[in-house]
Design a protein around this motif. Structure first.
Motif, PDB file in Angstrom:
ATOM      1  N   LEU A 102     -77.810 -21.339  12.179  1.00 39.38           N
ATOM      2  CA  LEU A 102     -77.873 -19.932  11.750  1.00 39.38           C
ATOM      3  C   LEU A 102     -76.577 -19.253  12.170  1.00 39.38           C
ATOM      4  O   LEU A 102     -76.403 -18.868  13.343  1.00 39.38           O
ATOM      5  N   PRO A 103     -75.618 -19.114  11.245  1.00 38.21           N
ATOM      6  CA  PRO A 103     -74.349 -18.466  11.630  1.00 38.21           C
ATOM      7  C   PRO A 103     -74.552 -16.967  11.854  1.00 38.21           C
ATOM      8  O   PRO A 103     -75.385 -16.339  11.215  1.00 38.21           O
ATOM      9  N   PHE A 104     -73.785 -16.425  12.765  1.00 34.76           N
ATOM     10  CA  PHE A 104     -73.797 -14.980  13.000  1.00 34.76           C
ATOM     11  C   PHE A 104     -72.432 -14.539  13.520  1.00 34.76           C
ATOM     12  O   PHE A 104     -71.594 -15.359  13.874  1.00 34.76           O
ATOM     13  N   ARG A 134     -72.484  -5.799  18.831  1.00 36.39           N
ATOM     14  CA  ARG A 134     -73.637  -6.031  17.957  1.00 36.39           C
ATOM     15  C   ARG A 134     -73.660  -7.481  17.527  1.00 36.39           C
ATOM     16  O   ARG A 134     -72.620  -8.138  17.459  1.00 36.39           O
ATOM     17  N   VAL A 135     -74.871  -7.934  17.235  1.00 34.92           N
ATOM     18  CA  VAL A 135     -75.052  -9.271  16.676  1.00 34.92           C
ATOM     19  C   VAL A 135     -75.518  -9.102  15.239  1.00 34.92           C
ATOM     20  O   VAL A 135     -76.498  -8.407  14.984  1.00 34.92           O
ATOM     21  N   VAL A 136     -74.785  -9.699  14.302  1.00 32.61           N
ATOM     22  CA  VAL A 136     -75.068  -9.508  12.882  1.00 32.61           C
ATOM     23  C   VAL A 136     -75.373 -10.860  12.257  1.00 32.61           C
ATOM     24  O   VAL A 136     -74.523 -11.756  12.237  1.00 32.61           O
ATOM     25  N   PHE A 137     -76.626 -11.018  11.771  1.00 31.38           N
ATOM     26  CA  PHE A 137     -77.030 -12.196  11.012  1.00 31.38           C
ATOM     27  C   PHE A 137     -77.084 -11.834   9.538  1.00 31.38           C
ATOM     28  O   PHE A 137     -77.220 -10.665   9.179  1.00 31.38           O
ATOM     29  N   LYS A 138     -76.977 -12.808   8.713  1.00 30.26           N
ATOM     30  CA  LYS A 138     -77.084 -12.586   7.283  1.00 30.26           C
ATOM     31  C   LYS A 138     -78.492 -12.120   6.936  1.00 30.26           C
ATOM     32  O   LYS A 138     -79.480 -12.619   7.475  1.00 30.26           O
ATOM     33  N   GLY A 139     -78.549 -11.139   6.031  1.00 31.66           N
ATOM     34  CA  GLY A 139     -79.851 -10.656   5.597  1.00 31.66           C
ATOM     35  C   GLY A 139     -80.477  -9.666   6.571  1.00 31.66           C
ATOM     36  O   GLY A 139     -81.679  -9.393   6.494  1.00 31.66           O
ATOM     37  N   ASN A 140     -79.685  -9.115   7.505  1.00 33.16           N
ATOM     38  CA  ASN A 140     -80.192  -8.112   8.447  1.00 33.16           C
ATOM     39  C   ASN A 140     -81.301  -8.644   9.354  1.00 33.16           C
ATOM     40  O   ASN A 140     -82.117  -7.882   9.861  1.00 33.16           O
ATOM     41  N   ARG A 141     -81.383  -9.975   9.520  1.00 32.73           N
ATOM     42  CA  ARG A 141     -82.338 -10.537  10.478  1.00 32.73           C
ATOM     43  C   ARG A 141     -81.722 -10.492  11.868  1.00 32.73           C
ATOM     44  O   ARG A 141     -80.519 -10.657  12.045  1.00 32.73           O
ATOM     45  N   GLN A 142     -82.556 -10.247  12.845  1.00 34.96           N
ATOM     46  CA  GLN A 142     -82.083 -10.163  14.221  1.00 34.96           C
ATOM     47  C   GLN A 142     -82.798 -11.218  15.051  1.00 34.96           C
ATOM     48  O   GLN A 142     -83.857 -10.972  15.638  1.00 34.96           O
ATOM     49  N   TYR A 143     -82.223 -12.449  15.055  1.00 35.93           N
ATOM     50  CA  TYR A 143     -82.838 -13.504  15.831  1.00 35.93           C
ATOM     51  C   TYR A 143     -82.476 -13.407  17.308  1.00 35.93           C
ATOM     52  O   TYR A 143     -83.184 -13.961  18.159  1.00 35.93           O
ATOM     53  N   VAL A 146     -75.503  -5.094   0.305  1.00 31.55           N
ATOM     54  CA  VAL A 146     -74.597  -4.382   1.219  1.00 31.55           C
ATOM     55  C   VAL A 146     -75.360  -4.134   2.511  1.00 31.55           C
ATOM     56  O   VAL A 146     -76.452  -3.557   2.493  1.00 31.55           O
ATOM     57  N   THR A 147     -74.786  -4.555   3.619  1.00 34.90           N
ATOM     58  CA  THR A 147     -75.399  -4.356   4.938  1.00 34.90           C
ATOM     59  C   THR A 147     -74.436  -3.532   5.792  1.00 34.90           C
ATOM     60  O   THR A 147     -73.342  -3.991   6.123  1.00 34.90           O
ATOM     61  N   VAL A 148     -74.837  -2.298   6.115  1.00 32.18           N
ATOM     62  CA  VAL A 148     -73.997  -1.402   6.917  1.00 32.18           C
ATOM     63  C   VAL A 148     -74.274  -1.674   8.392  1.00 32.18           C
ATOM     64  O   VAL A 148     -75.411  -1.542   8.856  1.00 32.18           O
ATOM     65  N   SER A 149     -73.241  -2.062   9.115  1.00 26.24           N
ATOM     66  CA  SER A 149     -73.384  -2.354  10.536  1.00 26.24           C
ATOM     67  C   SER A 149     -73.098  -1.149  11.405  1.00 26.24           C
ATOM     68  O   SER A 149     -73.648  -1.035  12.501  1.00 26.24           O
ATOM     69  N   SER A 150     -72.224  -0.272  10.950  1.00 28.38           N
ATOM     70  CA  SER A 150     -71.845   0.887  11.755  1.00 28.38           C
ATOM     71  C   SER A 150     -71.460   2.024  10.833  1.00 28.38           C
ATOM     72  O   SER A 150     -70.779   1.811   9.825  1.00 28.38           O
TER      73      SER A 150
END
Length: 807
Positions: free
Chosen positions: A113-115, A74-83, A355-359
């Motif tokens: 944009l760090p990810f 998965r690719v995870v950006f801050k704020g749940n944005r998917q660039y 809180v951002t749940v990735s999985s």
């Protein structure tokens, strides 16, 4: 032509300057790349179409082909944005949407944009960054189409006149680089680099003005960026030449700083600026204005008379941290002076953590320790102490948080879970920042626990006792066993079965059956208490899990007696060709025991309690029968008038419901002594009288001789028969009846009630000739009955099996 050459020359110098800056920026980026080589960095031009290939991530991470898909990357950006997104086939990294560098980073350069690249199985993180490179898609723009300047005619050459800056949303070499002014004899323009990195134009007076010669001038100011080709923007400078006003307003300092909290209310005073003018009258009056005003974004306003700067729009530290404001003070004569003001926005704790749940894995199997349930990250848009966060969950839950990199956490089970104890957990992740006041965010996760077949079925009782009345109908429901399983689904579905009996001689398969689904027990055939009083077996209960688990319970079936057997008279025997006759001396006293009726009943309990009753007698009142033991006794003294022969009918009745009974006929002969001959029964006597001659003496002599001869012959025959009975038990001779076989095993001695005990059987011999009768008790014989005897066999065994002997 001269003006065009100047413009061309200045543009060439500007390009050379841009190229030098590009080389320097490239060297700086390379150094920064080497310094931060621990993370992967990719770059892409802004406005690039979505779906454009960014990188081969498999190759860059040193992984095998297809490993990204297997490990659920998965690719995870801050704020749940998917660039960025993964190509579903090759897992190459593709651009997910068009990127606008100015929207994402504003004036910040470089736009990074760090990810994180998250591999779930096993868990692994890779730090990466996406650099959005600028393209020259914006031209410089001035805030107004026209700028008005009032310049005194006595202004000396060399005087600088700051002008309003143009704005270019691009960055780097594509941003605003220089200003040029249309050709004129009085002014040229300088491009000055400010401390905040912006470039401002300043117009320099080259030649003194003469209002009388030229009261106003109109010049064109052009702003150029460093793109290729460059873009430009223009504004017109309107210059009014004023009469003499030899003192302009002056600020105490050229640069001011102020601070304001981001939660300040509208209208709050930020700072008060003051400028003085040494002139008098209207030339000494000072008016204030914001020099370069962007009405859309400018959150401040100034009082033109007092110089107070107040807040007119809400501030947001997370959006803009500081503002650069230029203030102009103008006197009544049109002379002005400017100063710069930097207003810093102070952060307050006004953003709750995120809180951002990735999985999230649910359900999770029971009985397995340390399962990763969820992977999530936490962040706070505030800064400094307000940005520091604490993450926790409830203490009483069997889970714990394990911190990872870059504010990532994993939610892990402490140990093996038990679905039977709890099948669902509502977990609240609480994130609290360290600001004042503290703000917190709660995120709820529901985790289900899937079942594992770890519980065997349990019977509600360890043993069951079922009672069945004999002579039941086949397929009768006799009881139910029940077992429960605390598992779920197929693991809780219980199947019942009969287990093989411990005693292989018990025909369990022909006695009972069980419904595999509900545990109902059925009797397959009619049961006979006299043949089988009780039996037991084990029932198994197995679930349908994998592997299946089972348990067992003991079932004991008691057959209850039914009154289905009538009493059977053992003595005296009936339906024989020569019935027995009891001899009674006439001298017998009242209560004399004449004989005893012996009977048995194949039932048990109160159904086998026998009572005796005299139904009919030749002479009523002479004899009586004891109700409990069947003894026939004289009720009164005998007299000469009593008949010599008596016939008694005795009823034997059990105590069942309804009662069953049997009758027996007794023959009693009254004699003066036991030496007298045994008279024939009444029927034989009647026949003899009918055939006798007229002379009675002759008849008596013939009868006496025949009796003696018959007695001798009968004695010999009896002796032979007894010997044969003792050897084979089946020979019959003359009129002797020798019953065969053992007595039924349920005959019980009740001490005088007329029922034979287990240990004795009788032998009876009936004779039709003269002589005396004798009742013999022979040796005890132990019965031997098979518990599997059927009802029919028991009925056959209820026939006369005792031997009696009369001599």
């Amino acid at each position: 032509m001269e003006v065009e050459r100047d413009i061309t020359k200045e543009m060439e110098q500007t390009k050379i300057h841009h190229k030098k800056r590009q080389v320097m920026i490239f060297i700086i980026l390379m150094l920064l790349w080497e310094a931060g080589s621990e993370s992967i960095q990719y770059s892409v031009l802004e406005e690039t179409e979505s779906g454009t290939l960014v990188a081969n991530l498999t190759k860059d991470l040193g992984l095998r082909m297809g490993e990204l898909a297997v490990r659920r990357a998965r690719v995870v950006f801050k704020g749940n944005r998917q660039y960025l997104q993964f190509d579903p086939l090759t897992y190459d990294l593709l651009l997910n949407e068009k990127l606008d560098r100015e929207e994402l980073c504003g004036s910040t350069e470089p736009c990074v944009l760090p990810f994180q690249v998250l591999l779930e199985n096993p868990l692994q993180f890779f730090q990466a960054a996406l650099v959005v490179r600028d393209i020259n898609d914006h031209a410089p723009e001035f805030p107004a189409r026209e700028m008005l300047l009032k310049i005194s005619e006595i202004t000396t050459p060399g005087k600088l006149f700051p002008l309003k800056m143009a704005q270019d949303l691009d960055a780097g070499s594509n941003s605003l680089q220089s200003y040029i002014i249309s050709s004129n004899p009085h002014f040229h323009v300088l491009t000055r680099n400010r401390k905040d990195g912006r470039k401002s134009p300043e117009m320099v007076l080259d030649k003194a003005l003469d209002r009388e010669e030229q009261p106003e001038l109109r010049l064109t100011l052009t702003a150029l960026d460093g793109g290729s080709p460059p873009r430009s923007g223009t504004t017109e400078i309107h210059i009014l030449v004023l009469d003499i006003n030899d003192n302009a307003p002056e600020f105490a300092q050229e640069f001011y700083e102020a601070q304001v909290s981001e939660n300040s209310t509208l209208g709050s005073l930020v700072i008060t600026l003051s400028a003085t003018d040494l002139d008098s009258g209207s030339f000494g009056e000072v008016f204030y204005a914001l020099f370069q005003v962007d009405d859309v974004n400018q959150p401040f306003e100034i009082n033109p008379n007092t110089g107070e700067i107040r807040l007119r729009k809400t501030l947001d530290f997370e959006e803009i941290q500081s503002y650069h404001v230029d203030v102009e003070a103008t006197d009544g004569g049109g002379l002005s002076e400017k100063c710069s003001l930097v207003i810093k926005v102070l952060d307050v704790n006004d953003n709750a953590p995120e809180v951002t749940v990735s999985s999230l894995i649910s359900p999770i199997p029971e009985n397995l320790p340390e399962i990763i349930v969820a992977v999530f990250s936490i962040s706070d848009a505030d800064s400094g102490h307000n940005q520091q966060v604490i993450c926790s969950i409830d203490d009483y839950l069997p889970f714990f948080l394990r911190p990872s990199v870059e504010n990532f956490y994993t939610l892990v089970t402490e140990g093996a879970l038990d679905r039977e104890s709890r099948a669902e957990y509502n977990i609240t992740i609480t994130v609290t920042d360290m600001g004042t006041p503290r703000l917190k965010t709660e995120h709820n996760i529901t985790v289900l626990v899937s079942d594992v077949n770890d519980n065997a079925p349990a019977f509600t009782q360890a043993s069951y006792t079922l009672r069945v009345r004999e002579n039941n109908s086949p397929a009768l429901h006799i009881g139910t066993v029940s077992a429960t399983d605390t598992d779920a689904g197929a693991n809780a579905q219980v199947t019942y079965s009969l287990l093989p009996p411990a005693n292989p001689h018990v025909p369990l398969a022909s006695l009972v059956s069980i419904n595999a689904d509900n545990g109902h027990l059925f009797a397959l055939r009619s049961l006979d208490y006299e043949a089988l009083r009780a039996f037991e077996f084990r029932v198994g209960a197995a679930d349908r899990g994998s592997p299946p688990l089972s348990s067992q319970a003991l079932v004991r079936v008691l057959v209850e007696d039914d009154n289905d057997n009538a009493p059977f008279v053992l003595y005296p025997l009936q339906n024989t060709s020569a019935p027995c006759t009891e001899l009674l001396p006439r001298a017998a006293e009242p209560g004399y025991l004449v004989t005893k009726v012996v009977a048995v009943d194949g039932d048990a309990g109160q159904n086998a309690w026998l009572s005796y009753q005299l139904l009919k007698a030749t002479e009523p009142g002479l004899f009586g029968v004891w109700a409990h033991n069947g003894e026939v006794r004289t009720a009164r003294p005998l007299s000469e008038r009593d008949a010599a022969r008596h016939r008694l009918l005795v009823l034997v009745k059990d105590n069942g419901e309804p009662p069953l009974s049997a009758s027996v006929t007794l023959h009693v002969l009254l004699v003066d002594g036991f030496s007298q001959p045994h008279l024939p029964p009444p029927e034989a006597e009647a026949e003899a009288v009918a055939a006798a001659p007229a002379d009675p003496l002759t008849v008596y002599l013939v009868v006496a001789l025949a009796s003696v001869s018959s007695l001798f012959l009968f004695s010999v025959l009896v002796f032979v028969a007894v010997r044969l009975c003792g050897r084979g038990g089946a020979a019959r001779a003359g009129r002797c009846s020798v019953p065969e076989g053992p007595f039924p095993g349920h005959l019980v001695d009740v001490s005088g009630t007329g029922t034979l005990s287990h240990s004795y059987q009788y032998q009876v011999c009936l004779s039709g000739g003269t002589g005396t009768s004798e009742f013999k008790f022979l040796k005890p014989i132990l019965p031997n009955f098979s518990p599997q005897a059927t009802g029919k066999e028991m009925e056959e065994n209820s026939t006369v099996r005792n031997s009696f002997l009369f001599s």
